[in-house]
Enzyme design. Structure first.
Site, PDB file in Angstrom:
ATOM      1  CE  LYS A 204       8.687  -4.882  10.674  1.00  0.00           C
ATOM      2  NZ  LYS A 204      10.089  -4.530  10.977  1.00  0.00           N
ATOM      3  N   GLY A 256      12.188  -1.679   1.369  1.00  0.00           N
ATOM      4  CA  GLY A 256      13.174  -2.688   1.748  1.00  0.00           C
ATOM      5  C   GLY A 256      13.639  -3.456   0.532  1.00  0.00           C
ATOM      6  CD  GLU A 278       9.149   4.343  -1.481  1.00  0.00           C
ATOM      7  OE1 GLU A 278       9.602   4.390  -0.328  1.00  0.00           O
ATOM      8  OE2 GLU A 278       8.858   5.337  -2.145  1.00  0.00           O
ATOM      9  CB  CYS A 312      17.104   2.204  -2.513  1.00  0.00           C
ATOM     10  SG  CYS A 312      16.269   3.787  -2.372  1.00  0.00           S
ATOM     11  CD  GLU A 415      20.046  -2.811  -3.132  1.00  0.00           C
ATOM     12  OE1 GLU A 415      19.417  -3.762  -2.657  1.00  0.00           O
ATOM     13  OE2 GLU A 415      19.612  -1.649  -3.152  1.00  0.00           O
TER      14      GLU A 415
HETATM   15  N1  LIG Z   1      13.401   2.047  -3.024  1.00  0.00           N
HETATM   16  C1  LIG Z   1      13.540   2.653  -1.868  1.00  0.00           C
HETATM   17  O1  LIG Z   1      12.953   3.714  -1.635  1.00  0.00           O
HETATM   18  C2  LIG Z   1      14.448   2.070  -0.802  1.00  0.00           C
HETATM   19  C3  LIG Z   1      14.827   0.739  -0.832  1.00  0.00           C
HETATM   20  N2  LIG Z   1      15.611   0.205   0.150  1.00  0.00           N
HETATM   21  C4  LIG Z   1      16.044  -1.184   0.054  1.00  0.00           C
HETATM   22  O2  LIG Z   1      15.988  -1.814   1.330  1.00  0.00           O
HETATM   23  C5  LIG Z   1      16.987  -2.814   1.443  1.00  0.00           C
HETATM   24  C6  LIG Z   1      17.753  -2.632   2.741  1.00  0.00           C
HETATM   25  O3  LIG Z   1      16.889  -2.583   3.814  1.00  0.00           O
HETATM   26  P1  LIG Z   1      16.609  -3.840   4.772  1.00  0.00           P
HETATM   27  O4  LIG Z   1      16.019  -3.300   6.015  1.00  0.00           O
HETATM   28  O5  LIG Z   1      17.817  -4.697   4.862  1.00  0.00           O
HETATM   29  O6  LIG Z   1      15.511  -4.630   3.931  1.00  0.00           O
HETATM   30  P2  LIG Z   1      14.617  -5.871   4.374  1.00  0.00           P
HETATM   31  O7  LIG Z   1      13.804  -6.212   3.182  1.00  0.00           O
HETATM   32  O8  LIG Z   1      15.437  -6.934   4.983  1.00  0.00           O
HETATM   33  O9  LIG Z   1      13.692  -5.310   5.542  1.00  0.00           O
HETATM   34  C7  LIG Z   1      12.855  -4.193   5.360  1.00  0.00           C
HETATM   35  C8  LIG Z   1      11.761  -4.219   6.400  1.00  0.00           C
HETATM   36  O10 LIG Z   1      10.906  -5.331   6.166  1.00  0.00           O
HETATM   37  C9  LIG Z   1      10.726  -6.067   7.376  1.00  0.00           C
HETATM   38  N3  LIG Z   1      10.471  -7.468   7.002  1.00  0.00           N
HETATM   39  C10 LIG Z   1      11.375  -8.439   6.753  1.00  0.00           C
HETATM   40  N4  LIG Z   1      10.729  -9.583   6.402  1.00  0.00           N
HETATM   41  C11 LIG Z   1       9.406  -9.317   6.445  1.00  0.00           C
HETATM   42  C12 LIG Z   1       8.238 -10.086   6.192  1.00  0.00           C
HETATM   43  N5  LIG Z   1       8.304 -11.355   5.825  1.00  0.00           N
HETATM   44  N6  LIG Z   1       7.042  -9.489   6.328  1.00  0.00           N
HETATM   45  C13 LIG Z   1       6.948  -8.187   6.679  1.00  0.00           C
HETATM   46  N7  LIG Z   1       8.018  -7.412   6.947  1.00  0.00           N
HETATM   47  C14 LIG Z   1       9.242  -7.968   6.824  1.00  0.00           C
HETATM   48  C15 LIG Z   1      12.013  -5.830   8.125  1.00  0.00           C
HETATM   49  O11 LIG Z   1      11.852  -6.105   9.500  1.00  0.00           O
HETATM   50  C16 LIG Z   1      12.246  -4.356   7.833  1.00  0.00           C
HETATM   51  O12 LIG Z   1      11.456  -3.552   8.659  1.00  0.00           O
HETATM   52  C17 LIG Z   1      17.867  -2.634   0.233  1.00  0.00           C
HETATM   53  O13 LIG Z   1      17.563  -3.604  -0.733  1.00  0.00           O
HETATM   54  C18 LIG Z   1      17.491  -1.265  -0.294  1.00  0.00           C
HETATM   55  O14 LIG Z   1      17.732  -1.095  -1.644  1.00  0.00           O
HETATM   56  C19 LIG Z   1      16.034   0.967   1.185  1.00  0.00           C
HETATM   57  C20 LIG Z   1      15.686   2.297   1.261  1.00  0.00           C
HETATM   58  C21 LIG Z   1      14.928   2.965   0.257  1.00  0.00           C
END
Ligand SMILES: NC(=O)C1=CN([C@@H]2O[C@H](COP(=O)(O)OP(=O)(O)OC[C@H]3O[C@@H](n4cnc5c(N)ncnc54)[C@H](O)[C@@H]3O)[C@@H](O)[C@H]2O)C=CC1
Length: 497
Positions: A204, A256, A278, A312, A415
């Site tokens: 997804k 995320g 991650e 990230c 962040e």
């Molecule tokens: N450590 C790593 O490798 C990486 C970490 N990130 C982190 O991701 C964040 C930014 O990305 P966003 O998309 O805004 O993050 P987000 O956490 O809002 O969403 C990530 C994904 O989770 C899904 N999601 C949201 N709520 C959910 C739930 N309750 N159950 C299941 N899925 C759910 C979203 O639809 C999306 O596909 C930043 O905090 C960034 O640091 C981003 C890229 C790489």
């Protein structure tokens, strides 16, 4: 050069663009009408009755497509397809799986430009970066294809001539949930290890960037994976929750934010499913006075402004040793101001658009708050309107360097996930280590120095040597390969030389 997108209808006819001698895709020219879900080997429409989400093109602010979030029925269909494919795929040898994955990698290579362009259109990052993301996705698939045939169990001799053995078995249907900053790359990074080990996947993407994951699904299908091996369901939080809680899902891999990661871990724990998370970061970058300033400045720019700062592992807390602070800041500000912002599909652009209007607003509000808390804006931190009229609705901002920062400021603790660098002075190594580690978001770290820890002038702490020195001086910490002394020379001699 003409590049025709096989699957994505263009608003402007390709021939007209070819006649004009420009690339097939340009910002503002793409409209996506094909369904973005994919399971059991085909693109699929979402539920008939659902409230659609609008997907925007960050470079222009135009509507790119409408997203139909999948509900319980569609999620179940995708998981069923993945379960069926798992039955075939998991019985294949590692070498057979590797062959198909290598074919997928070749297809990605041949479609590099097409994928990179769509990533730019959907995400807003510059084309030069998007190409590298596609390369990284391909390399990841190649790497895990290489590992597929090496997976083996163990044989253990037991008393009395008995033996035990272990087998490495795939888990089953794995779920991948991705963030919006590296949409194609995350889909590849999640699927490659899962598929190499014999699992199937339902992926997804973020609802903000739904477009390129389905291109990967088509590539895997073309490479010859069984129907249903890699599926894409679109949607946000609800769809993600349905996937995590589905009884036939064996594992969840998530990229995320920390709050969402916590929810996913909680959901997965109810089904005793393993998770890989991650999450976010607020990583430190340490710049010592003995570092090569040119390198350090370039490193700091990359660690803060790559992908509009939406990475990230970015080193957003830039600790600079006081002695070189003025020089460092002057150079960083000069180069930050020179960063070319604009149309992400142009080769000359170094910084494209942020991913969405709400995200841009959030990043700008961090800058405002930093000012209120006493930080100084040394440059940037404002919304930016490019001169090209078609880009006027895009989500641009000027990259920002904040000075006068302290460890307790919000911009230093939280962040931001945007192009905002916080510069913090330090005096000693012990002090900076303690401050750098004082975070709950420690994902990565960077250090610029010409000396390894323990070797810095004036630093008399003893480190465990990593390699034996040939000079015979027990206190010498010079690595063997760098050592200019021969076995008959002493370190004292080396120092005199
Ligand atoms: N450590 C790593 O490798 C990486 C970490 N990130 C982190 O991701 C964040 C930014 O990305 P966003 O998309 O805004 O993050 P987000 O956490 O809002 O969403 C990530 C994904 O989770 C899904 N999601 C949201 N709520 C959910 C739930 N309750 N159950 C299941 N899925 C759910 C979203 O639809 C999306 O596909 C930043 O905090 C960034 O640091 C981003 C890229 C790489």
């Amino acid at each position: 050069m003409l590049r025709r997108l096989a699957s994505l209808p263009l608003r402007r006819p390709a021939a007209a663009l070819l006649a004009a001698g420009v690339r097939c895709i340009s910002s503002g020219s793409v409209e996506i009408t094909l369904p973005l879900n994919f399971w059991a080997g085909k693109r699929r429409t979402g539920p008939e009755k659902c409230s659609k989400d609008i997907v925007y093109e960050p470079a222009t602010g135009r509507v790119l497509c409408q997203l139909e979030p999948c509900g319980a029925v569609e999620v179940d269909q995708a998981v069923k397809a993945a379960k069926l494919a798992f039955g075939y795929w998991s019985k294949m040898s590692g070498m057979e799986r590797a062959r198909v994955m290598i074919e997928a990698a070749h297809i990605i290579e041949s479609k590099r430009e097409e994928i990179a362009e769509m990533e730019v259109v959907n995400n807003g990052k510059s084309i030069t970066e998007a190409r590298l993301d596609v390369d990284s996705a391909r390399l990841c698939i190649e790497y895990y294809a290489g590992l597929a045939s090496t997976l083996a169990g163990q044989h253990v001799q037991l008393p009395g001539g008995s033996f035990a053995y272990t087998r490495r078995e795939p888990l089953g249907v794995c779920v991948g949930i991705g963030a919006w900053n590296y949409p194609f790359q995350i889909a590849a990074w999640k699927s490659a290890p899962a598929l190499a080990c014999g699992n199937s996947m339902v992926f997804k993407p973020s609802p903000v960037t739904p477009v390129t994951a389905v291109m990967l699904a088509e590539i895997y299908a073309k490479a010859g994976v069984p129907e249903g091996l890699f599926n894409v369901v679109q949607g946000g939080q609800e769809t993600g929750s349905l996937l995590c809680q589905h009884p036939d899902v064996a594992k969840v891999s998530f990229t995320g934010s920390v709050p969402t990661g916590q929810k996913i871990m909680e959901m997965a724990s109810k089904g005793v499913k393993p998770v890989t998370l991650e999450l976010g970061g607020k990583s430190p970058l340490l710049i010592f006075k003995d570092s090569d300033l040119e390198n350090a400045v370039r490193g700091a720019l990359m660690a803060n402004f790559l992908s509009q700062g939406q990475v990230c592992s970015n080193g957003t807390r830039v600790f600079v040793q006081k002695d070189i602070l003025p020089e460092f800041v002057k150079e960083v500000v000069k180069r930050t101001q020179a960063i070319e912002i604009g149309d992400p599909l142009l080769e000359s652009t170094r910084m494209g658009a942020l991913v969405s209007q709400p995200h841009l607003d959030k990043v700008l509000s961090f800058v405002d708050r930093a000012k209120k808390e006493g930080a100084t804006v040394l440059c940037g931190g404002e919304s930016y309107v490019p001169s090209d009229p078609k880009l006027r609705g895009g989500y641009y901002m000027t990259p920002c360097v904040l000075g006068n920062c302290t460890d307790d400021m919000t911009c230093v603790k939280e962040e931001i996930f945007g192009p905002v660098m916080s510069v913090l002075p330090f005096e000693t190594e012990d002090e900076v280590l303690q401050r750098a580690n004082d975070t709950s978001l420690g994902l990565a770290a960077g250090v610029f120095t010409r000396h390894r820890a323990g070797e810095r002038p004036g630093d008399d702490r003893v480190l465990l040597p990593t390699e034996d020195c040939v000079c015979g001086d027990g206190r010498c910490r010079q690595p063997l390969l760098d050592h200019p002394a021969t076995a008959s020379q002493s370190c004292a001699l080396r120092q005199r030389l």
